[in-house]
Scaffold this active site. Sequence first.
Site, PDB file in Angstrom:
ATOM      1  CD  GLU A   1      -2.813  -0.764   2.561  1.00 50.96           C
ATOM      2  OE1 GLU A   1      -3.923  -0.205   2.456  1.00 50.96           O
ATOM      3  OE2 GLU A   1      -2.333  -1.155   3.644  1.00 50.96           O
TER       4      GLU A   1
ATOM      5  CE1 TYR B   1     -14.945  28.961   1.123  1.00 42.43           C
ATOM      6  CE2 TYR B   1     -15.900  30.053   3.007  1.00 42.43           C
ATOM      7  CZ  TYR B   1     -15.856  29.841   1.647  1.00 42.43           C
ATOM      8  OH  TYR B   1     -16.713  30.519   0.819  1.00 42.43           O
TER       9      TYR B   1
ATOM     10  CG  LEU C   1      -7.855   5.607   6.613  1.00 43.12           C
ATOM     11  CD1 LEU C   1      -9.220   5.019   6.248  1.00 43.12           C
ATOM     12  CD2 LEU C   1      -7.403   6.595   5.559  1.00 43.12           C
ATOM     13  CD  GLU C   2      -8.230   4.384  12.441  1.00 41.02           C
ATOM     14  OE1 GLU C   2      -9.017   3.434  12.609  1.00 41.02           O
ATOM     15  OE2 GLU C   2      -7.293   4.342  11.623  1.00 41.02           O
TER      16      GLU C   2
ATOM     17  CE  LYS D   1      -5.898   2.968   1.709  1.00 38.89           C
ATOM     18  NZ  LYS D   1      -4.961   2.358   2.663  1.00 38.89           N
TER      19      LYS D   1
END
Length: 117
Positions: free
Chosen positions: A21, A53, A72-73, A98
Amino acid sequence: MDKITLCGIECRVIIGTEDRERLHRQKVTVDLEMFLDLGDAGRSDRLDATVDYSAVEKAVVELAETSDFRLLEALATAIGEKTLHFGRIRACRVRVFKEAASRHGRGVAVEMAFPRT
């Protein structure tokens, strides 16, 4: 509490727990909800009464695309903590999606909330 949402910020990142990955950048999509008081901005029509923004989006993309997280966390946490550095934002919610993370579904999303402490 009022909210500004940045939807579908696409980033190309190195992320994943398996060696294969991590060989190539993968697309993740970030949705970012920022909670703040927008009353002054609504009445004054001035940028300095809200959060820029565009600047937040640029910071999110830069952080994500220069990162090297396994989870991802961890990416969501870094984005949430970075977002809280923009002065008027009191809290935020980060969702990182993802697509390549699921064999049988459309993908995997992690969603985390970050209050200002």
